[in-house]
Design a protein around this motif. Structure first.
Motif, PDB file in Angstrom:
ATOM      1  N   VAL A 145       0.844  -1.204   0.000  1.00  0.00           N
ATOM      2  CA  VAL A 145       0.000   0.000   0.000  1.00  0.00           C
ATOM      3  C   VAL A 145       0.876   1.250   0.000  1.00  0.00           C
ATOM      4  CG1 VAL A 145      -1.768   1.264   1.313  1.00  0.00           C
ATOM      5  CG2 VAL A 145      -1.733  -1.247   1.374  1.00  0.00           C
ATOM      6  N   LEU A 146       0.482   2.216  -0.833  1.00  0.00           N
ATOM      7  CA  LEU A 146       1.135   3.531  -0.803  1.00  0.00           C
ATOM      8  C   LEU A 146       0.101   4.551  -0.334  1.00  0.00           C
ATOM      9  CD1 LEU A 146       3.361   5.625  -1.527  1.00  0.00           C
ATOM     10  CD2 LEU A 146       2.404   5.665  -3.842  1.00  0.00           C
ATOM     11  N   ASN A 212      -0.087  -2.212  -4.675  1.00  0.00           N
ATOM     12  CA  ASN A 212      -1.368  -2.801  -5.075  1.00  0.00           C
ATOM     13  C   ASN A 212      -2.542  -1.845  -4.829  1.00  0.00           C
ATOM     14  OD1 ASN A 212       0.210  -5.357  -3.397  1.00  0.00           O
ATOM     15  ND2 ASN A 212      -0.167  -5.528  -5.614  1.00  0.00           N
ATOM     16  N   ILE A 213      -2.350  -0.879  -3.958  1.00  0.00           N
ATOM     17  CA  ILE A 213      -3.390   0.136  -3.695  1.00  0.00           C
ATOM     18  C   ILE A 213      -2.686   1.463  -3.412  1.00  0.00           C
ATOM     19  CG2 ILE A 213      -5.494   0.693  -2.362  1.00  0.00           C
ATOM     20  CD1 ILE A 213      -5.008  -1.784  -0.684  1.00  0.00           C
ATOM     21  N   VAL A 214      -3.340   2.552  -3.784  1.00  0.00           N
ATOM     22  CA  VAL A 214      -2.880   3.885  -3.358  1.00  0.00           C
ATOM     23  C   VAL A 214      -3.984   4.491  -2.498  1.00  0.00           C
ATOM     24  CG1 VAL A 214      -2.298   6.231  -4.085  1.00  0.00           C
ATOM     25  CG2 VAL A 214      -1.445   4.286  -5.396  1.00  0.00           C
ATOM     26  N   ILE A 215      -3.613   4.966  -1.321  1.00  0.00           N
ATOM     27  CA  ILE A 215      -4.601   5.673  -0.488  1.00  0.00           C
ATOM     28  C   ILE A 215      -4.387   7.177  -0.661  1.00  0.00           C
ATOM     29  CG2 ILE A 215      -5.461   6.098   1.854  1.00  0.00           C
ATOM     30  CD1 ILE A 215      -4.722   3.256   2.572  1.00  0.00           C
ATOM     31  N   ASP A 216      -5.439   7.839  -1.110  1.00  0.00           N
ATOM     32  CA  ASP A 216      -5.391   9.286  -1.332  1.00  0.00           C
ATOM     33  C   ASP A 216      -5.906   9.980  -0.072  1.00  0.00           C
ATOM     34  OD1 ASP A 216      -6.290  11.908  -1.919  1.00  0.00           O
ATOM     35  OD2 ASP A 216      -8.047  11.123  -2.989  1.00  0.00           O
ATOM     36  N   ALA A 217      -4.958  10.435   0.761  1.00  0.00           N
ATOM     37  CA  ALA A 217      -5.315  11.202   1.971  1.00  0.00           C
ATOM     38  C   ALA A 217      -4.731  12.610   1.811  1.00  0.00           C
ATOM     39  CB  ALA A 217      -4.778  10.503   3.211  1.00  0.00           C
ATOM     40  N   ILE A 218      -4.918  13.183   0.617  1.00  0.00           N
ATOM     41  CA  ILE A 218      -4.286  14.487   0.327  1.00  0.00           C
ATOM     42  C   ILE A 218      -5.163  15.641   0.823  1.00  0.00           C
ATOM     43  CG2 ILE A 218      -3.298  15.939  -1.472  1.00  0.00           C
ATOM     44  CD1 ILE A 218      -2.916  13.366  -3.164  1.00  0.00           C
ATOM     45  N   PHE A 219      -6.355  15.739   0.271  1.00  0.00           N
ATOM     46  CA  PHE A 219      -7.255  16.821   0.701  1.00  0.00           C
ATOM     47  C   PHE A 219      -8.593  16.241   1.148  1.00  0.00           C
ATOM     48  CE2 PHE A 219      -4.988  18.950  -2.978  1.00  0.00           C
ATOM     49  CZ  PHE A 219      -4.094  19.654  -2.178  1.00  0.00           C
ATOM     50  N   LYS A 248      -5.127  -2.007 -12.263  1.00  0.00           N
ATOM     51  CA  LYS A 248      -4.011  -2.698 -11.609  1.00  0.00           C
ATOM     52  C   LYS A 248      -3.853  -2.221 -10.157  1.00  0.00           C
ATOM     53  CE  LYS A 248       0.657  -4.085 -12.788  1.00  0.00           C
ATOM     54  NZ  LYS A 248       1.900  -3.672 -13.427  1.00  0.00           N
ATOM     55  N   THR A 249      -3.851  -0.924  -9.984  1.00  0.00           N
ATOM     56  CA  THR A 249      -3.634  -0.341  -8.649  1.00  0.00           C
ATOM     57  C   THR A 249      -4.763   0.651  -8.348  1.00  0.00           C
ATOM     58  OG1 THR A 249      -1.254  -0.597  -8.931  1.00  0.00           O
ATOM     59  CG2 THR A 249      -1.951   0.961  -7.253  1.00  0.00           C
ATOM     60  N   PRO A 250      -5.814   0.161  -7.681  1.00  0.00           N
ATOM     61  CA  PRO A 250      -6.949   1.059  -7.406  1.00  0.00           C
ATOM     62  C   PRO A 250      -6.593   2.150  -6.399  1.00  0.00           C
ATOM     63  CG  PRO A 250      -7.323  -1.122  -6.440  1.00  0.00           C
ATOM     64  CD  PRO A 250      -6.055  -1.218  -7.226  1.00  0.00           C
ATOM     65  N   ILE A 251      -7.255   3.295  -6.545  1.00  0.00           N
ATOM     66  CA  ILE A 251      -7.071   4.400  -5.596  1.00  0.00           C
ATOM     67  C   ILE A 251      -8.251   4.414  -4.613  1.00  0.00           C
ATOM     68  CG2 ILE A 251      -6.859   6.911  -5.326  1.00  0.00           C
ATOM     69  CD1 ILE A 251      -5.714   7.055  -8.154  1.00  0.00           C
ATOM     70  N   VAL A 252      -7.907   4.564  -3.335  1.00  0.00           N
ATOM     71  CA  VAL A 252      -8.910   4.673  -2.278  1.00  0.00           C
ATOM     72  C   VAL A 252      -8.859   6.107  -1.764  1.00  0.00           C
ATOM     73  CG1 VAL A 252      -9.573   3.883   0.042  1.00  0.00           C
ATOM     74  CG2 VAL A 252      -8.479   2.274  -1.560  1.00  0.00           C
ATOM     75  N   SER A 253      -9.935   6.864  -1.898  1.00  0.00           N
ATOM     76  CA  SER A 253      -9.913   8.247  -1.420  1.00  0.00           C
ATOM     77  C   SER A 253     -10.533   8.356  -0.037  1.00  0.00           C
ATOM     78  CB  SER A 253     -10.667   9.167  -2.383  1.00  0.00           C
ATOM     79  OG  SER A 253      -9.882   9.400  -3.526  1.00  0.00           O
ATOM     80  N   VAL A 254      -9.880   9.148   0.800  1.00  0.00           N
ATOM     81  CA  VAL A 254     -10.370   9.379   2.156  1.00  0.00           C
ATOM     82  C   VAL A 254     -11.244  10.646   2.156  1.00  0.00           C
ATOM     83  CG1 VAL A 254      -9.671   9.868   4.539  1.00  0.00           C
ATOM     84  CG2 VAL A 254      -8.282   8.320   3.124  1.00  0.00           C
TER      85      VAL A 254
END
Ligand SMILES: NC(=O)C1=CN([C@@H]2O[C@H](COP(=O)(O)OP(=O)(O)OC[C@H]3O[C@@H](n4cnc5c(N)ncnc54)[C@H](OP(=O)(O)O)[C@@H]3O)[C@@H](O)[C@H]2O)[C@H](O)CC1
Ligand SMILES: [K+]
Length: 329
Positions: A145-146, A212-219, A248-254
Protein backbone atom coordinates in the motif's frame (compact mmCIF):
# COMPACT_ATOMS: atom_id res chain seq x y z
CA UNK A 1 -73.93 17.47 -46.92
CA UNK A 2 -70.78 18.59 -45.29
CA UNK A 3 -70.22 17.73 -41.56
CA UNK A 4 -70.09 20.71 -39.18
CA UNK A 5 -66.43 21.33 -38.34
CA UNK A 6 -65.34 20.40 -34.80
CA UNK A 7 -64.24 23.51 -32.99
CA UNK A 8 -61.33 23.45 -30.57
CA UNK A 9 -62.56 24.18 -27.08
CA UNK A 10 -60.40 25.46 -24.30
CA UNK A 11 -60.70 23.13 -21.34
CA UNK A 12 -60.99 26.04 -18.94
CA UNK A 13 -64.40 26.68 -20.43
CA UNK A 14 -65.75 23.37 -19.08
CA UNK A 15 -67.79 23.74 -15.91
CA UNK A 16 -65.96 20.99 -14.01
CA UNK A 17 -62.22 20.71 -14.33
CA UNK A 18 -60.72 17.42 -13.31
CA UNK A 19 -57.36 17.60 -11.47
CA UNK A 20 -54.27 17.97 -13.56
CA UNK A 21 -55.91 19.23 -16.73
CA UNK A 22 -56.14 22.90 -16.17
CA UNK A 23 -52.93 23.99 -17.79
CA UNK A 24 -53.47 27.14 -19.86
CA UNK A 25 -54.07 26.33 -23.49
CA UNK A 26 -55.03 22.71 -22.89
CA UNK A 27 -57.29 21.84 -25.83
CA UNK A 28 -60.00 19.19 -26.21
CA UNK A 29 -61.47 18.52 -29.64
CA UNK A 30 -65.25 18.17 -29.68
CA UNK A 31 -67.57 19.17 -26.89
CA UNK A 32 -68.93 15.79 -25.83
CA UNK A 33 -68.45 14.68 -22.24
CA UNK A 34 -67.31 11.31 -23.68
CA UNK A 35 -64.26 12.99 -25.21
CA UNK A 36 -63.47 14.69 -21.93
CA UNK A 37 -63.93 11.42 -20.07
CA UNK A 38 -61.62 9.59 -22.45
CA UNK A 39 -58.94 12.24 -22.08
CA UNK A 40 -59.49 12.25 -18.31
CA UNK A 41 -58.84 8.53 -18.16
CA UNK A 42 -55.78 8.93 -20.37
CA UNK A 43 -54.31 11.54 -18.03
CA UNK A 44 -54.98 9.48 -14.94
CA UNK A 45 -53.16 6.49 -16.36
CA UNK A 46 -50.33 8.87 -17.29
CA UNK A 47 -50.19 9.90 -13.60
CA UNK A 48 -49.61 6.27 -12.64
CA UNK A 49 -46.98 5.73 -15.32
CA UNK A 50 -45.04 8.89 -14.48
CA UNK A 51 -45.25 8.40 -10.72
CA UNK A 52 -43.82 4.87 -11.17
CA UNK A 53 -41.06 6.17 -13.45
CA UNK A 54 -40.03 8.89 -10.96
CA UNK A 55 -40.28 6.40 -8.09
CA UNK A 56 -37.85 4.03 -9.84
CA UNK A 57 -35.51 6.79 -11.06
CA UNK A 58 -35.37 8.14 -7.49
CA UNK A 59 -33.28 5.11 -6.51
CA UNK A 60 -30.59 6.45 -8.86
CA UNK A 61 -31.07 10.20 -8.37
CA UNK A 62 -32.97 10.73 -5.13
CA UNK A 63 -34.09 14.31 -5.90
CA UNK A 64 -36.39 12.81 -8.57
CA UNK A 65 -38.51 11.44 -5.73
CA UNK A 66 -39.40 15.09 -5.06
CA UNK A 67 -40.98 15.37 -8.51
CA UNK A 68 -43.61 12.87 -7.34
CA UNK A 69 -45.01 15.49 -4.94
CA UNK A 70 -47.28 16.60 -7.78
CA UNK A 71 -49.02 13.22 -7.82
CA UNK A 72 -50.02 13.48 -4.14
CA UNK A 73 -53.31 14.97 -5.34
CA UNK A 74 -53.83 12.64 -8.29
CA UNK A 75 -57.23 10.98 -8.66
CA UNK A 76 -55.38 7.69 -9.20
CA UNK A 77 -54.75 6.03 -5.88
CA UNK A 78 -51.70 4.10 -7.22
CA UNK A 79 -50.11 7.38 -8.33
CA UNK A 80 -50.77 8.82 -4.86
CA UNK A 81 -49.24 5.66 -3.34
CA UNK A 82 -46.03 6.04 -5.38
CA UNK A 83 -45.89 9.73 -4.46
CA UNK A 84 -46.15 8.93 -0.74
CA UNK A 85 -43.58 6.11 -1.02
CA UNK A 86 -41.20 8.49 -2.85
CA UNK A 87 -41.47 11.10 -0.11
CA UNK A 88 -40.91 8.52 2.61
CA UNK A 89 -37.78 7.27 0.81
CA UNK A 90 -36.66 10.84 0.16
CA UNK A 91 -36.78 11.50 3.89
CA UNK A 92 -34.77 8.38 4.52
CA UNK A 93 -32.10 9.28 1.94
CA UNK A 94 -28.66 9.98 3.33
CA UNK A 95 -27.86 13.66 3.58
CA UNK A 96 -24.87 14.89 1.57
CA UNK A 97 -23.16 17.78 3.32
CA UNK A 98 -21.84 21.00 1.85
CA UNK A 99 -18.33 22.21 2.67
CA UNK A 100 -19.80 24.81 5.05
CA UNK A 101 -21.98 22.26 6.84
CA UNK A 102 -19.04 19.85 7.22
CA UNK A 103 -16.83 22.54 8.75
CA UNK A 104 -19.59 23.72 11.03
CA UNK A 105 -20.40 20.21 12.26
CA UNK A 106 -16.74 19.44 12.88
CA UNK A 107 -16.44 22.59 14.99
CA UNK A 108 -19.56 21.62 16.90
CA UNK A 109 -18.21 18.15 17.68
CA UNK A 110 -14.94 19.65 18.90
CA UNK A 111 -16.73 22.33 20.97
CA UNK A 112 -17.94 22.19 24.58
CA UNK A 113 -21.36 20.74 23.69
CA UNK A 114 -19.96 17.41 22.43
CA UNK A 115 -16.47 17.60 23.88
CA UNK A 116 -14.49 15.50 21.38
CA UNK A 117 -10.82 16.09 20.67
CA UNK A 118 -9.33 16.12 17.21
CA UNK A 119 -7.13 13.09 18.05
CA UNK A 120 -10.19 11.04 18.98
CA UNK A 121 -12.09 11.80 15.78
CA UNK A 122 -9.06 11.29 13.56
CA UNK A 123 -8.21 7.96 15.16
CA UNK A 124 -11.74 6.67 14.50
CA UNK A 125 -11.72 8.12 10.99
CA UNK A 126 -8.39 6.39 10.24
CA UNK A 127 -9.67 3.11 11.68
CA UNK A 128 -12.69 3.29 9.37
CA UNK A 129 -10.46 3.78 6.36
CA UNK A 130 -8.23 0.82 7.24
CA UNK A 131 -11.33 -1.33 7.96
CA UNK A 132 -12.87 -0.48 4.59
CA UNK A 133 -9.58 -1.27 2.82
CA UNK A 134 -9.39 -4.62 4.64
CA UNK A 135 -12.90 -5.48 3.41
CA UNK A 136 -12.62 -4.32 -0.18
CA UNK A 137 -8.92 -5.05 -0.87
CA UNK A 138 -7.86 -8.10 1.15
CA UNK A 139 -4.19 -8.30 2.03
CA UNK A 140 -3.79 -11.66 0.26
CA UNK A 141 -4.05 -9.76 -3.05
CA UNK A 142 -3.35 -6.12 -2.14
CA UNK A 143 -0.50 -6.35 0.33
CA UNK A 144 1.57 -3.35 -0.77
CA UNK A 145 0.00 0.00 0.00
CA UNK A 146 1.14 3.53 -0.80
CA UNK A 147 -0.50 6.30 1.23
CA UNK A 148 -0.15 9.90 0.09
CA UNK A 149 -0.79 12.34 2.92
CA UNK A 150 -1.71 16.02 2.59
CA UNK A 151 -1.07 18.91 4.99
CA UNK A 152 -4.36 18.81 6.97
CA UNK A 153 -6.46 16.34 8.96
CA UNK A 154 -7.19 14.29 5.85
CA UNK A 155 -3.45 13.57 5.82
CA UNK A 156 -3.72 12.71 9.53
CA UNK A 157 -6.42 10.13 8.71
CA UNK A 158 -3.97 8.68 6.18
CA UNK A 159 -1.16 8.44 8.75
CA UNK A 160 -3.45 6.61 11.16
CA UNK A 161 -4.97 4.28 8.53
CA UNK A 162 -1.42 3.36 7.43
CA UNK A 163 -0.32 2.44 10.96
CA UNK A 164 -3.45 0.32 11.39
CA UNK A 165 -3.01 -1.41 8.04
CA UNK A 166 0.48 -2.49 9.13
CA UNK A 167 -1.22 -3.96 12.19
CA UNK A 168 -3.61 -5.83 9.84
CA UNK A 169 -0.62 -7.33 7.97
CA UNK A 170 -0.16 -4.96 5.01
CA UNK A 171 3.14 -3.53 3.89
CA UNK A 172 2.67 0.26 3.87
CA UNK A 173 4.71 3.22 2.60
CA UNK A 174 3.82 6.87 3.13
CA UNK A 175 4.61 9.88 0.99
CA UNK A 176 4.07 13.01 3.11
CA UNK A 177 5.61 15.95 1.26
CA UNK A 178 4.16 18.89 3.23
CA UNK A 179 4.31 18.15 6.92
CA UNK A 180 2.35 20.01 9.52
CA UNK A 181 4.28 21.51 12.42
CA UNK A 182 1.32 20.76 14.68
CA UNK A 183 2.23 18.42 17.55
CA UNK A 184 -0.57 15.94 16.72
CA UNK A 185 0.88 15.24 13.28
CA UNK A 186 4.42 14.87 14.62
CA UNK A 187 3.17 12.23 17.04
CA UNK A 188 1.16 10.46 14.34
CA UNK A 189 4.19 10.31 12.07
CA UNK A 190 6.36 8.99 14.88
CA UNK A 191 3.77 6.30 15.67
CA UNK A 192 3.60 5.29 12.00
CA UNK A 193 7.39 4.95 11.77
CA UNK A 194 7.54 2.94 14.99
CA UNK A 195 4.81 0.61 13.74
CA UNK A 196 6.87 -0.25 10.65
CA UNK A 197 5.47 2.10 7.98
CA UNK A 198 8.13 3.13 5.42
CA UNK A 199 8.46 6.89 4.99
CA UNK A 200 9.35 7.88 1.42
CA UNK A 201 11.22 11.07 0.55
CA UNK A 202 9.77 11.19 -2.94
CA UNK A 203 6.91 9.78 -4.95
CA UNK A 204 8.21 6.56 -6.55
CA UNK A 205 8.28 5.93 -10.30
CA UNK A 206 6.16 3.04 -11.60
CA UNK A 207 3.67 3.14 -8.76
CA UNK A 208 1.62 0.32 -10.33
CA UNK A 209 4.64 -2.04 -10.32
CA UNK A 210 5.36 -1.53 -6.64
CA UNK A 211 1.98 -1.01 -5.01
CA UNK A 212 -1.37 -2.80 -5.08
CA UNK A 213 -3.39 0.14 -3.69
CA UNK A 214 -2.88 3.89 -3.36
CA UNK A 215 -4.60 5.67 -0.49
CA UNK A 216 -5.39 9.29 -1.33
CA UNK A 217 -5.31 11.20 1.97
CA UNK A 218 -4.29 14.49 0.33
CA UNK A 219 -7.25 16.82 0.70
CA UNK A 220 -10.52 16.53 2.61
CA UNK A 221 -13.45 18.86 2.98
CA UNK A 222 -11.25 21.97 3.42
CA UNK A 223 -9.88 21.78 -0.11
CA UNK A 224 -10.22 25.20 -1.68
CA UNK A 225 -11.37 24.90 -5.27
CA UNK A 226 -12.25 28.59 -5.69
CA UNK A 227 -8.80 29.63 -6.93
CA UNK A 228 -9.14 27.08 -9.72
CA UNK A 229 -5.66 25.64 -9.09
CA UNK A 230 -4.04 22.92 -7.03
CA UNK A 231 -0.88 24.34 -5.47
CA UNK A 232 2.53 22.64 -5.42
CA UNK A 233 3.58 20.08 -4.51
CA UNK A 234 0.18 18.45 -4.85
CA UNK A 235 -0.45 19.62 -8.42
CA UNK A 236 2.12 17.18 -9.73
CA UNK A 237 1.11 14.47 -7.24
CA UNK A 238 -2.52 14.60 -8.42
CA UNK A 239 -1.32 14.65 -12.00
CA UNK A 240 0.51 11.38 -11.32
CA UNK A 241 -2.62 9.88 -9.79
CA UNK A 242 -4.64 10.93 -12.85
CA UNK A 243 -2.52 8.57 -14.93
CA UNK A 244 -2.53 5.54 -12.68
CA UNK A 245 -3.94 2.37 -14.17
CA UNK A 246 -6.59 1.68 -11.55
CA UNK A 247 -7.41 -1.73 -12.99
CA UNK A 248 -4.01 -2.70 -11.61
CA UNK A 249 -3.63 -0.34 -8.65
CA UNK A 250 -6.95 1.06 -7.41
CA UNK A 251 -7.07 4.40 -5.60
CA UNK A 252 -8.91 4.67 -2.28
CA UNK A 253 -9.91 8.25 -1.42
CA UNK A 254 -10.37 9.38 2.16
CA UNK A 255 -13.51 11.52 2.57
CA UNK A 256 -13.15 13.41 -0.75
CA UNK A 257 -11.44 12.44 -4.00
CA UNK A 258 -8.55 14.95 -3.83
CA UNK A 259 -8.87 17.70 -6.41
CA UNK A 260 -12.68 17.51 -6.50
CA UNK A 261 -14.72 20.55 -5.52
CA UNK A 262 -16.34 19.51 -2.23
CA UNK A 263 -19.74 20.90 -3.20
CA UNK A 264 -19.76 20.28 -6.93
CA UNK A 265 -17.64 17.22 -7.78
CA UNK A 266 -15.00 16.46 -10.35
CA UNK A 267 -14.79 19.91 -11.97
CA UNK A 268 -11.13 19.61 -12.98
CA UNK A 269 -11.56 16.18 -14.52
CA UNK A 270 -9.04 14.60 -12.17
CA UNK A 271 -8.90 10.93 -11.13
CA UNK A 272 -11.99 9.03 -9.97
CA UNK A 273 -11.08 6.61 -7.18
CA UNK A 274 -12.34 3.03 -7.19
CA UNK A 275 -13.25 3.27 -3.50
CA UNK A 276 -14.38 6.33 -1.56
CA UNK A 277 -14.58 6.21 2.24
CA UNK A 278 -16.74 9.12 3.35
CA UNK A 279 -16.28 10.18 6.96
CA UNK A 280 -19.06 11.04 9.40
CA UNK A 281 -21.50 11.85 6.58
CA UNK A 282 -20.88 11.97 2.81
CA UNK A 283 -20.23 15.32 1.16
CA UNK A 284 -22.13 16.79 -1.83
CA UNK A 285 -19.42 15.85 -4.34
CA UNK A 286 -20.01 12.16 -3.58
CA UNK A 287 -23.46 12.37 -5.19
CA UNK A 288 -21.88 12.01 -8.60
CA UNK A 289 -19.48 9.24 -7.51
CA UNK A 290 -20.16 5.91 -9.22
CA UNK A 291 -17.61 3.58 -7.58
CA UNK A 292 -17.66 1.59 -4.34
CA UNK A 293 -18.67 3.90 -1.50
CA UNK A 294 -18.21 3.22 2.21
CA UNK A 295 -19.16 5.37 5.15
CA UNK A 296 -16.92 5.49 8.23
CA UNK A 297 -16.10 7.75 11.15
CA UNK A 298 -18.40 6.10 13.63
CA UNK A 299 -18.26 8.85 16.20
CA UNK A 300 -21.42 10.86 15.62
CA UNK A 301 -23.77 10.70 18.60
CA UNK A 302 -27.31 9.60 17.62
CA UNK A 303 -28.75 12.88 18.92
CA UNK A 304 -26.37 14.79 16.67
CA UNK A 305 -27.26 12.72 13.59
CA UNK A 306 -31.00 13.14 14.17
CA UNK A 307 -30.76 16.86 14.92
CA UNK A 308 -29.07 17.33 11.54
CA UNK A 309 -31.35 14.79 9.80
CA UNK A 310 -28.35 12.96 8.40
CA UNK A 311 -30.34 9.71 7.83
CA UNK A 312 -27.20 7.63 8.18
CA UNK A 313 -27.49 3.86 7.81
CA UNK A 314 -26.81 1.81 10.94
CA UNK A 315 -23.32 0.30 11.28
CA UNK A 316 -23.51 -3.49 11.54
CA UNK A 317 -22.46 -4.79 14.98
CA UNK A 318 -19.19 -3.22 16.05
CA UNK A 319 -17.96 -2.53 12.51
CA UNK A 320 -16.25 0.77 11.73
CA UNK A 321 -17.59 1.14 8.20
CA UNK A 322 -20.72 0.42 6.21
CA UNK A 323 -21.19 -0.06 2.47
CA UNK A 324 -23.43 2.73 1.08
CA UNK A 325 -22.70 2.13 -2.60
CA UNK A 326 -26.34 1.92 -3.62
CA UNK A 327 -27.83 4.46 -1.24
CA UNK A 328 -25.94 7.46 -2.43
CA UNK A 329 -27.60 9.16 -5.35
N1 LIG B 1 -15.71 15.55 11.76
C1 LIG B 1 -15.12 15.08 10.71
O1 LIG B 1 -15.77 14.88 9.71
C2 LIG B 1 -13.69 14.79 10.75
C3 LIG B 1 -12.92 14.85 9.63
N2 LIG B 1 -11.63 14.57 9.61
C4 LIG B 1 -10.85 14.67 8.41
O2 LIG B 1 -10.42 15.99 8.29
C5 LIG B 1 -10.64 16.44 6.97
C6 LIG B 1 -10.69 17.93 6.95
O3 LIG B 1 -9.45 18.35 7.46
P1 LIG B 1 -8.86 19.83 7.38
O4 LIG B 1 -7.68 19.85 8.23
O5 LIG B 1 -9.94 20.78 7.68
O6 LIG B 1 -8.46 20.03 5.87
P2 LIG B 1 -7.91 19.14 4.68
O7 LIG B 1 -7.34 17.88 5.15
O8 LIG B 1 -9.01 19.08 3.70
O9 LIG B 1 -6.71 20.00 4.11
C7 LIG B 1 -6.85 21.37 3.88
C8 LIG B 1 -5.48 21.93 3.53
O10 LIG B 1 -5.17 21.61 2.20
C9 LIG B 1 -4.47 22.68 1.60
N3 LIG B 1 -5.22 23.16 0.43
C10 LIG B 1 -6.49 23.58 0.36
N4 LIG B 1 -6.80 23.95 -0.87
C11 LIG B 1 -5.69 23.76 -1.62
C12 LIG B 1 -5.38 23.97 -3.00
N5 LIG B 1 -6.28 24.47 -3.86
N6 LIG B 1 -4.15 23.65 -3.44
C13 LIG B 1 -3.22 23.15 -2.59
N7 LIG B 1 -3.44 22.95 -1.27
C14 LIG B 1 -4.67 23.25 -0.80
C15 LIG B 1 -4.35 23.77 2.64
O11 LIG B 1 -3.12 23.59 3.31
P3 LIG B 1 -1.95 24.70 3.24
O12 LIG B 1 -0.89 24.15 4.14
O13 LIG B 1 -1.51 24.75 1.81
O14 LIG B 1 -2.57 25.96 3.70
C16 LIG B 1 -5.47 23.44 3.61
O15 LIG B 1 -5.21 23.86 4.90
C17 LIG B 1 -11.87 15.73 6.58
O16 LIG B 1 -12.10 15.73 5.20
C18 LIG B 1 -11.60 14.34 7.15
O17 LIG B 1 -10.78 13.60 6.28
C19 LIG B 1 -10.97 14.14 10.86
O18 LIG B 1 -10.06 13.19 10.64
C20 LIG B 1 -11.95 13.55 11.84
C21 LIG B 1 -13.09 14.44 12.06
K1 LIG C 1 -8.76 12.63 0.02
Amino acid sequence: MSQPQQQPLLYQQQPQQPYGYNQPGYVVYGNTSEGAHHSDHHHHSKDVTYSIIFFILGFFISCLWLVNIKYLKSHEHSARGFAIASLVLMNKAIKFLTQKESTFMDELLLGPKYGFTSDQLMELAGLSVSSAVLKVYPKSEYRNVLTICGPGNNGGDGLIASRQLVGFGYNVSIYYPKRSSNDIFKRLLLQSELSGVHILSELPENIEDKYNIVIDAIFGYSFNASTGEIRAPFDSVINRLNHINQEKTPIVSVDIPSGWDVDVGNVKNTFVPKLLVSLASPKKCAQSFKGTHYLGGRFLPDAFASQWELNLPPYPGSEQCVDITNCQK
